[in-house]
Design an enzyme around this catalytic site. Structure first.
Site, PDB file in Angstrom:
ATOM      1  N   ASP A 475       0.726  -1.078   0.043  1.00  0.00           N
ATOM      2  CA  ASP A 475       0.101   0.052  -0.034  1.00  0.00           C
ATOM      3  C   ASP A 475       0.859   1.010  -0.167  1.00  0.00           C
ATOM      4  O   ASP A 475       0.354   2.385  -0.714  1.00  0.00           O
ATOM      5  CB  ASP A 475      -0.998   0.032   1.175  1.00  0.00           C
ATOM      6  CG  ASP A 475      -0.239  -0.153   2.616  1.00  0.00           C
ATOM      7  OD1 ASP A 475       0.949  -0.484   2.545  1.00  0.00           O
ATOM      8  OD2 ASP A 475      -0.830   0.490   3.450  1.00  0.00           O
ATOM      9  N   ARG A 479       5.122   4.452   5.476  1.00  0.00           N
ATOM     10  CA  ARG A 479       4.890   4.463   6.836  1.00  0.00           C
ATOM     11  C   ARG A 479       5.034   3.061   7.477  1.00  0.00           C
ATOM     12  O   ARG A 479       5.487   2.311   6.724  1.00  0.00           O
ATOM     13  CB  ARG A 479       3.566   5.209   7.118  1.00  0.00           C
ATOM     14  CG  ARG A 479       2.407   4.562   6.373  1.00  0.00           C
ATOM     15  CD  ARG A 479       1.077   5.054   6.942  1.00  0.00           C
ATOM     16  NE  ARG A 479       0.172   4.074   6.227  1.00  0.00           N
ATOM     17  CZ  ARG A 479      -0.918   5.043   5.410  1.00  0.00           C
ATOM     18  NH1 ARG A 479      -0.919   6.076   4.956  1.00  0.00           N
ATOM     19  NH2 ARG A 479      -1.746   4.306   4.931  1.00  0.00           N
ATOM     20  N   ASP A 480       4.399   2.836   8.667  1.00  0.00           N
ATOM     21  CA  ASP A 480       4.547   1.582   9.310  1.00  0.00           C
ATOM     22  C   ASP A 480       3.560   0.705   8.707  1.00  0.00           C
ATOM     23  O   ASP A 480       2.647   0.230   9.747  1.00  0.00           O
ATOM     24  CB  ASP A 480       4.445   1.643  10.827  1.00  0.00           C
ATOM     25  CG  ASP A 480       3.173   2.399  11.243  1.00  0.00           C
ATOM     26  OD1 ASP A 480       2.731   3.098  10.335  1.00  0.00           O
ATOM     27  OD2 ASP A 480       2.797   2.423  12.236  1.00  0.00           O
ATOM     28  N   GLU A 481       3.483   0.439   7.418  1.00  0.00           N
ATOM     29  CA  GLU A 481       2.429  -0.470   6.756  1.00  0.00           C
ATOM     30  C   GLU A 481       2.948  -1.394   5.617  1.00  0.00           C
ATOM     31  O   GLU A 481       3.672  -2.389   5.917  1.00  0.00           O
ATOM     32  CB  GLU A 481       1.279   0.353   6.088  1.00  0.00           C
ATOM     33  CG  GLU A 481       0.317   0.768   7.321  1.00  0.00           C
ATOM     34  CD  GLU A 481      -1.313   0.984   6.991  1.00  0.00           C
ATOM     35  OE1 GLU A 481      -1.642   0.073   6.395  1.00  0.00           O
ATOM     36  OE2 GLU A 481      -1.759   1.914   7.037  1.00  0.00           O
ATOM     37  N   ASP A 488      -6.798  -2.612  -2.393  1.00  0.00           N
ATOM     38  CA  ASP A 488      -6.052  -1.752  -3.218  1.00  0.00           C
ATOM     39  C   ASP A 488      -5.766  -2.462  -4.555  1.00  0.00           C
ATOM     40  O   ASP A 488      -5.812  -1.813  -5.603  1.00  0.00           O
ATOM     41  CB  ASP A 488      -4.928  -1.231  -2.635  1.00  0.00           C
ATOM     42  CG  ASP A 488      -4.726  -0.808  -1.019  1.00  0.00           C
ATOM     43  OD1 ASP A 488      -5.920  -1.099  -0.522  1.00  0.00           O
ATOM     44  OD2 ASP A 488      -4.449   0.434  -0.752  1.00  0.00           O
ATOM     45  N   TRP A 547     -12.647  -5.296  -0.684  1.00  0.00           N
ATOM     46  CA  TRP A 547     -11.329  -5.846  -0.174  1.00  0.00           C
ATOM     47  C   TRP A 547     -11.213  -7.429  -0.488  1.00  0.00           C
ATOM     48  O   TRP A 547     -10.357  -7.868  -1.121  1.00  0.00           O
ATOM     49  CB  TRP A 547     -11.029  -5.278   1.179  1.00  0.00           C
ATOM     50  CG  TRP A 547     -10.283  -4.256   1.370  1.00  0.00           C
ATOM     51  CD1 TRP A 547      -8.992  -3.933   1.987  1.00  0.00           C
ATOM     52  CD2 TRP A 547     -10.901  -2.881   1.263  1.00  0.00           C
ATOM     53  NE1 TRP A 547      -8.824  -2.642   1.625  1.00  0.00           N
ATOM     54  CE2 TRP A 547      -9.950  -1.825   1.278  1.00  0.00           C
ATOM     55  CE3 TRP A 547     -12.154  -2.438   0.600  1.00  0.00           C
ATOM     56  CZ2 TRP A 547      -9.958  -0.603   1.212  1.00  0.00           C
ATOM     57  CZ3 TRP A 547     -12.164  -1.005   0.441  1.00  0.00           C
ATOM     58  CH2 TRP A 547     -11.110  -0.208   0.613  1.00  0.00           C
ATOM     59  N   GLU A 761      -2.384   9.073  -1.653  1.00  0.00           N
ATOM     60  CA  GLU A 761      -3.380   8.259  -1.014  1.00  0.00           C
ATOM     61  C   GLU A 761      -4.835   8.907  -0.875  1.00  0.00           C
ATOM     62  O   GLU A 761      -5.818   8.299  -1.121  1.00  0.00           O
ATOM     63  CB  GLU A 761      -2.865   7.836   0.448  1.00  0.00           C
ATOM     64  CG  GLU A 761      -4.060   6.906   1.385  1.00  0.00           C
ATOM     65  CD  GLU A 761      -3.261   6.510   2.608  1.00  0.00           C
ATOM     66  OE1 GLU A 761      -2.510   7.047   3.267  1.00  0.00           O
ATOM     67  OE2 GLU A 761      -3.625   5.501   3.007  1.00  0.00           O
ATOM     68  N   HIS A 782       0.398   6.123  -3.234  1.00  0.00           N
ATOM     69  CA  HIS A 782      -0.560   4.876  -2.901  1.00  0.00           C
ATOM     70  C   HIS A 782      -1.257   4.769  -4.487  1.00  0.00           C
ATOM     71  O   HIS A 782      -1.573   5.655  -4.804  1.00  0.00           O
ATOM     72  CB  HIS A 782      -1.626   5.740  -2.129  1.00  0.00           C
ATOM     73  CG  HIS A 782      -1.779   4.944  -0.896  1.00  0.00           C
ATOM     74  ND1 HIS A 782      -0.965   4.649   0.299  1.00  0.00           N
ATOM     75  CD2 HIS A 782      -2.908   3.856  -0.698  1.00  0.00           C
ATOM     76  CE1 HIS A 782      -1.760   4.031   1.175  1.00  0.00           C
ATOM     77  NE2 HIS A 782      -2.790   3.345   0.755  1.00  0.00           N
TER      78      HIS A 782
HETATM   79  C1  BGC Z   1      -4.104   1.444   3.724  1.00  0.00           C
HETATM   80  C2  BGC Z   1      -5.088   1.477   2.533  1.00  0.00           C
HETATM   81  C3  BGC Z   1      -6.123   0.327   2.904  1.00  0.00           C
HETATM   82  C4  BGC Z   1      -6.822   0.559   4.224  1.00  0.00           C
HETATM   83  C5  BGC Z   1      -7.694  -0.232   4.670  1.00  0.00           C
HETATM   84  C6  BGC Z   1      -4.724   1.773   4.772  1.00  0.00           C
HETATM   85  O1  BGC Z   1      -3.997   2.091   5.955  1.00  0.00           O
HETATM   86  O2  BGC Z   1      -2.971   2.244   3.366  1.00  0.00           O
HETATM   87  O3  BGC Z   1      -4.695   1.531   1.370  1.00  0.00           O
HETATM   88  O4  BGC Z   1      -6.905  -0.421   1.873  1.00  0.00           O
HETATM   89  O5  BGC Z   1      -5.953   1.064   5.125  1.00  0.00           O
HETATM   90  O6  BGC Z   1      -8.419   0.040   5.963  1.00  0.00           O
END
Ligand code: BGC
Length: 892
Positions: A475, A479-481, A488, A547, A761, A782
């Site tokens: 995504d 950041r912390d993801e 997505d 999703w 994003e 994003h």
């Molecule tokens: C992500 C998104 C994701 C979403 C869903 C976000 O933090 O970056 O792209 O689909 O959370 O909750």
């Protein structure tokens, strides 16, 4: 005139000449293309010559003749003779055309080599440093492993098969093996672990040698997910390697990881994906991966970890590795108001910095790079990084010759980097460069038009796709993801296939999705690999529309692009089991979702409050059910393609009922929708849920809403891919163009007017006053909103796929928006297809105002056909052409 030929012979979806070493496919399908054939050339038959060399050196040559017009993914010609582990095979093809007695000449040979197919092909075990597993609550240094060995002579061939629990880099005799970055990449490790195969013949010496491997925590054990979790896949890192050497006389030598290997902590004291790398050059061990190095007495014997569980697949997989294909020089050094030194690379990218020129500083001196995507008030904008330091640090050892630095086990999303501790003397601009890292995908297509900002939009989509396809589709890189959010990709997949050749990445990732889905009783994960499992809310099993529809939408997008039936077969169980566990209403509307609880809906609708991104104006149940209907019709088609007639009837029946119930619940007889929103109309139109009359009303209403919204976007993730297309389908090209070209926020071009070099994003990740959006999630990289790039290719340039796999294409440009030219191309299984059009004003003396000359050039790949639809004055005209180059003109 050059004579007709066969080119680009290739296996499965591996690019020609690449990635054919150490593969799993023991019956690889074969494809080829034609060059310089007549425009009506049709293949009637082909011959494949298969030359096989077994690991012992025995060779066979067979030629198989097949009557068929197919040149794309034809079955392995020796159905009863699968290739075995380590077997090498080379293949040539020749083919006959209609009415031709002589075949086209043999193609060049393409080669493939099989990897280790069985678990017992591996002789050794996984070794781990004895201290691995201690201090589990904080990041750990990398571990170095080494083993010296003696060869009796210079080998003629050598392969290194290798993987890690963690991420690794291998060295032989002090030299780096291969060019993969952060191998073995990320997969749902409990389901599958990838190994890599390298040709290391040239790295080996005739007698004393050393194999060294450095292993860091990576996704396996480092911090991953936004809940501060560590050790997700296990508490110990380790390495599994096997070196196989063949001498001139055919004798072999094998070296596997075993209890005789030794280990030591390395100079990379921290190698975190989010927080970055700390390299202490004072801890560098000279000669650690070379033979005969003295002073290594304190290295400890490694432990052997238990073998991988039988159900965990140890495979080569289909995805290309992450590589570092490009470096970018900084444009300028900025002195910030607080006096910091910040480099601007002019492009938001994914990767890290490299100090390319030797630099001198005293031992212990610290050089730190802090990465960020944007500046705010002249300083780095760090808030969007959340709990992520994004910092790399190099500690000098005081080498008088100068020191260079480049991280090995981390990546950041950044355009700017603050440099602290730059040693005096060296020129910073010429010493530092940014190294771009991404999954090594070939470009799939290009787009250009006469509006520079629209070209910028396409380029931003490309940059966001490549940066976020980092081993798997993720995504955001800053950041912390950096997680494989399913929604997505579900929405972006049809665009992705037009930009980069991502089949290998997505085929592999979908296996992870299916694995994670099985652990959740049929409900796909929110993110795959599902590193949120066990975490409240995000890891809980709550069926989430859109999703989780990735299970159906992504395989379908890959099928449409490639006509590869195997992807539908591979994913069939995942597709059907998702639809069957969707909770349905009882009483009434029983074919639709029973939507209770939290849904992401039209996520990030620009009207939703910054801290409540799911609070869209469009009813989330409408969104869910529109996608359900779409998934059902695709599922019915999938079942038919796979010959599963009973399932096809079941899904077709469900689809018809679901569509009727959708109309009953959400649509007025005239075609108005209960959610009077851009997303609601866009979905209902593009998913074909309305009658022809209702579609007209819906299109008109959509255009009205957009106009009264001052041509601004009103869609979130769910509606964005469809809104321009819905306008185009219902005769509102002008509104589609006006919206596409609008620069007021929210719009596609607003970020570009603010200097964006990637897709954001949020529509307003940066607010018009140049401050960063206050929402918790504010990435500047994003890909989701870049899904409009499909519209650019298919409508603006007009290049469309009609039949799956591009056997038939259509060119039908949608004129408007003041555009005077556009072009697009795409690499299809049959070769490059392209279109280029221009519109010139002419002075014909015609009394009709605004007469223009429209010129269209197309290239149609061999053995395919194209429908060319010209926007002629009066009525459109359609012509069907075969392969070759064609030009058309008309007055418009
Ligand atoms: C992500 C998104 C994701 C979403 C869903 C976000 O933090 O970056 O792209 O689909 O959370 O909750």
């Amino acid at each position: 005139m050059t004579s007709p030929r066969i080119i680009d012979v290739r296996f499965e979806h591996y690019p020609t000449g690449k990635r054919a070493l150490g593969v799993d496919d023991s019956k690889p399908r074969i494809s080829w293309r034609f060059l310089d054939v007549e425009s009506d050339f049709e293949q009637t038959g082909y011959e494949i010559e298969v030359s096989r060399t077994s690991p012992s050196g025995a060779s066979t040559v067979d030629v198989m003749h097949v009557s068929s017009s197919e040149s794309h993914l034809v079955p392995w010609p020796q159905p009863d003779k699968a290739l075995a582990s380590r077997e090498k095979c080379s293949v040539r093809v020749r083919a006959w055309g209609k009415n031709q007695t002589d075949p086209l000449p043999w193609s060049d040979a393409a080669e493939i080599e099989i990897g280790l197919l069985q678990r017992d092909d591996w002789t050794g075990g996984i070794i781990s440093a004895p201290w691995s597993g201690e201090n589990l609550d904080k990041p750990q240094p990398e571990d170095l492993f080494r083993k010296e060995f003696t060869l009796s002579s210079k080998p003629v061939s050598a392969r290194l098969y290798i993987t890690a629990l963690g991420v690794y880099e291998a060295e032989i005799n002090g030299k780096r093996v291969g060019d993969h970055y952060m191998a073995p990449g990320w997969t749902s490790y409990h389901g599958q672990l990838h190994y890599q195969t390298f040709d290391v013949t040239d790295l080996l010496d005739s007698n004393e040698n050393c194999l060294g491997v450095r292993v860091a925590e990576g996704w396996y054990k480092g911090r991953i997910g936004f809940m501060f979790s560590r050790n997700f896949y296990g508490s110990r890192t380790g390495v599994l390697a096997q070196l196989e050497v063949t001498y001139k006389d055919g004798k072999t030598f094998t070296l596997g990881t075993d209890g005789t290997w030794t280990a030591h902590q390395g100079p990379t004291r921290q190698a975190e994906i989010y927080d970055g790398e700390l390299y202490d050059a004072r801890a560098h061990i000279e000669g650690w991966s070379s033979a005969g190095t003295n002073g290594l007495e304190d290295w400890k014997l490694g432990d052997i970890l238990p073998p991988l569980p039988a159900e965990q697949r140890l495979v080569a997989g289909s995805k290309p590795p992450v590589r570092r294909p490009e470096t970018i020089r900084p444009l300028e050094v900025i002195k910030t108001p607080s006096g910091k030194l910040v480099l601007d690379f002019g492009q938001n990218l994914v990767g890290h910095l490299r100090v390319a020129k030797g630099n001198r500083a005293p031992a212990g001196h610290k050089l730190t790079f802090q990465h960020a995507e944007v500046l705010e008030d002249g300083e780095l904008g760090l808030r969007p990084l959340r709990a992520c330091k994004a910092q790399d640090t190099y500690v000098f050892r005081g080498d008088a010759q100068g020191e260079t630095f480049q991280p090995r086990f981390t990546f950041h999303g950044f355009r700017y980097a603050q440099v602290d501790g730059w040693p005096a003397g060296e020129d910073i601009l010429s010493s530092i460069e940014a190294v771009v890292c991404n999954s090594d995908m070939e470009e799939a297509g290009a787009f250009q038009c006469s509006k520079p900002k629209v070209n910028h939009l396409f380029s931003n989509t490309k940059w966001s796709m490549r940066g976020n396809f980092f081993s798997l589709p993720t995504d955001c890189p800053q950041r912390d993801e950096r997680l494989g959010w399913t929604g997505d990709l579900a929405l972006f997949a049809p665009t992705a296939t037009l930009i980069y050749q991502c089949f290998g990445v997505l085929k592999d990732w979908l296996q992870d999705v299916a694995f994670d889905q099985k652990q959740r009783g049929g409900v796909p994960p929110m993110v795959s690999p599902n590193c949120l499992a066990g975490i409240e809310t995000w890891g809980d099993v709550w069926p989430c529309a859109v999703w989780h529809d990735v299970a159906v939408l992504a395989p379908w997008a890959l099928w449409e692009e490639t006509k590869d039936i195997a992807i539908l077969e591979q994913q069939y169980e995942s597709m059907t089991s998702w639809l069957k566990v969707i909770p349905r209403n009882k009483g009434r509307l029983t074919h639709l979702w029973d939507l209770k609880g939290y849904q992401l809906g039209d996520w990030l609708d620009p009207n939703a409050p910054p801290d409540d991104p799911q609070k869209a104006v469009t009813d989330p149940t409408l969104v869910a059910n529109a996608f359900l209907a779409q998934c059902l019709t695709l599922m019915a088609q999938t079942s038919t393609i796979l010959g599963r007639t009973e399932d096809a009837c079941f899904f077709e029946d469900w689809y018809t009922n679901a569509r009727d119930e959708f109309v009953e619940e959400y649509v007025s007889p005239s075609g108005r929708l209960v959610s009077d929103s851009q997303t609601a109309y866009a979905l209902a139109i593009c998913f074909g849920l309305l009658s022809p009359d209702q579609t007209t009303t819906a299109g008109n209403r959509l255009a009205e809403i957009i106009k009264s919204n001052k041509l601004c976007i009103g869609t979130g993730f769910a509606g964005t891919p469809f809104v321009c297309e819905a306008l185009a389908r219902t005769g509102h090209a002008d509104t589609a163009y006006a919206m596409l070209l609008n620069e007021k926020c929210p719009s596609w071009l607003y970020p570009i007017s603010m200097g964006a070099t990637t897709i954001w994003e949020r529509w307003d990740s940066m607010l018009p006053d140049a401050s960063i959006n206050g929402g918790e999630m504010t990435s500047f990289n994003h890909y989701a909103f870049g899904a409009v790039s499909k519209f650019l290719v298919e409508r603006v340039a007009g290049l469309q796929r009609v039949a799956p796999g591009w056997k038939r294409s259509r060119v039908e440009p949608l004129l408007g928006g003041g555009l005077t030219s556009a072009s697009a191309s795409h690499v299809t299984p049959y070769g490059l297809v392209s279109v280029s059009w221009t519109l010139e004003e002419t002075d014909t003396g015609d009394e009709v105002e605004g007469v223009g000359k429209f010129t269209l050039d197309v290239v149609v790949p061999p053995t395919t056909t194209m429908e060319v639809v010209l926007p002629s004055r009066g009525a459109k005209t359609t012509e069907v052409v075969g392969s070759g180059q064609w030009s058309f003109t008309c007055a418009v």
